[in-house]
Write an enzyme that holds these catalytic residues in place. Structure first.
Site, short mmCIF file in Angstrom:
data_model
loop_
_atom_site.label_atom_id
_atom_site.label_comp_id
_atom_site.label_asym_id
_atom_site.label_seq_id
_atom_site.Cartn_x
_atom_site.Cartn_y
_atom_site.Cartn_z
CE LYS A 1 -2.33 -0.99 3.76
NZ LYS A 1 -1.77 -2.30 4.20
NE ARG B 1 -4.22 -1.54 10.06
CZ ARG B 1 -3.23 -1.02 9.37
NH1 ARG B 1 -3.34 0.17 8.84
NH2 ARG B 1 -2.13 -1.72 9.18
NE ARG C 1 7.19 -2.62 6.00
CZ ARG C 1 5.86 -2.56 5.92
NH1 ARG C 1 5.29 -1.96 4.90
NH2 ARG C 1 5.10 -3.09 6.85
NE ARG D 1 6.44 -0.12 10.27
CZ ARG D 1 5.34 -0.28 9.55
NH1 ARG D 1 5.23 0.29 8.39
NH2 ARG D 1 4.35 -1.03 10.01
NE ARG E 1 2.26 -4.99 11.47
CZ ARG E 1 3.41 -4.86 10.80
NH1 ARG E 1 4.53 -5.32 11.31
NH2 ARG E 1 3.42 -4.26 9.63
P1 ADP Z 1 1.11 -2.13 7.96
O1 ADP Z 1 0.00 -1.94 6.97
O2 ADP Z 1 2.35 -2.65 7.33
O3 ADP Z 1 0.68 -2.88 9.18
P2 ADP Z 1 0.87 0.62 8.93
O4 ADP Z 1 1.98 1.61 8.90
O5 ADP Z 1 -0.32 0.89 8.11
O6 ADP Z 1 1.59 -0.74 8.52
O7 ADP Z 1 0.39 0.40 10.45
C1 ADP Z 1 1.29 0.13 11.51
C2 ADP Z 1 0.49 -0.03 12.82
O8 ADP Z 1 -0.19 1.20 13.13
C3 ADP Z 1 -0.63 -1.08 12.81
O9 ADP Z 1 -0.15 -2.38 13.11
C4 ADP Z 1 -1.57 -0.54 13.88
O10 ADP Z 1 -1.11 -0.83 15.19
C5 ADP Z 1 -1.47 0.98 13.71
N1 ADP Z 1 -2.52 1.52 12.80
C6 ADP Z 1 -2.31 2.08 11.58
N2 ADP Z 1 -3.47 2.46 11.04
C7 ADP Z 1 -4.45 2.12 11.92
C8 ADP Z 1 -5.86 2.23 11.93
N3 ADP Z 1 -6.53 2.78 10.90
N4 ADP Z 1 -6.55 1.75 12.99
C9 ADP Z 1 -5.91 1.21 14.03
N5 ADP Z 1 -4.58 1.07 14.10
C10 ADP Z 1 -3.84 1.52 13.06
#
Ligand code: ADP
Length: 191
Positions: free
Chosen positions: A14, A89, A128, A134, A146
């Site tokens: 994404k 999400r 990554r 991260r 996750r």
């Molecule tokens: P990835 O898609 O690789 O998991 P992101 O950078 O989108 O990475 O998200 C990292 C973390 O941030 C998630 O595992 C979650 O804990 C939190 N997070 C991100 N976006 C949301 C959301 N919309 N709702 C709840 N938690 C979120």
């Protein structure tokens, strides 16, 4: 406004595709992951709260991310469209987003869902993790958590938008450019 949700599990590409799409279509990129990591870097109260969830691979509470998205929409009244990355999400987040956009006489135009199998996802996230710094990309237990959160809470969001005919599935395996071209074809046929 043209509002796009780029949907898919962690590691589905994404972030990479978002960068290319916002350039081509002039959209404003809203990544809740990036916004949360900024809050953590600035050591804000919101960031500290979010970090405790993110470190465990759990979703941050809906109210926190919905508040962040609301502020970002308010801060960009002239945007010609938004690309939502990593949001919504949960179904509750999707309902909140629909309401926020409806209050601006707008809505979601299309949901592009990247499809990548689980084995490939874990591989990509680990790679990554070696360069991103991260911590949630390095620990196999956190990566697994996750993916479980995704299956339980996020996958149903596709159903929310499929009900109104907005979801298009795109194969998320291939070269970055091949995947980008497939996404563009879908957007161009609906714009
Ligand atoms: P990835 O898609 O690789 O998991 P992101 O950078 O989108 O990475 O998200 C990292 C973390 O941030 C998630 O595992 C979650 O804990 C939190 N997070 C991100 N976006 C949301 C959301 N919309 N709702 C709840 N938690 C979120």
């Amino acid at each position: 406004m043209f509002n796009l949700i780029l949907f898919g599990p962690p590691g589905s590409g994404k972030g990479t595709q978002s960068e290319k799409l916002i350039d081509k279509y002039g959209l404003l990129h809203l990544s809740t992951g990036d916004l949360l990591r900024k809050e953590i870097a600035n050591q804000t109260k919101l960031g500290l709260e979010a970090k405790s969830f993110m470190d465990k691979g759990q979703l941050v509470p809906d109210a926190v991310v919905i508040g962040m998205i609301n502020s970002a929409l308010e801060a960009n009244p002239a945007a010609k469209g938004f690309l939502f990355d990593g949001f919504p999400r949960t179904v509750a987040q999707a309902e909140a987003l629909d309401n926020l956009l409806a209050s601006k006489n707008s809505g979601i135009s299309i949901v592009l869902a990247l499809e990548v199998d689980q084995e490939e996802l874990v591989k990509r996230i680990q790679i990554r993790g070696q360069s991103s710094g991260r911590s949630d990309d390095s620990d196999p237990n956190v990566i697994r958590a996750r993916l479980v959160e995704y299956e339980n809470k996020t996958a149903p969001v596709a159903g929310h938008y499929a009900g109104v005919g907005k979801v298009v599935y795109v194969k998320g395996v291939g070269t970055i450019d091949e995947i980008f071209q497939s996404l563009c074809r879908q957007i161009d046929s609906r714009k």
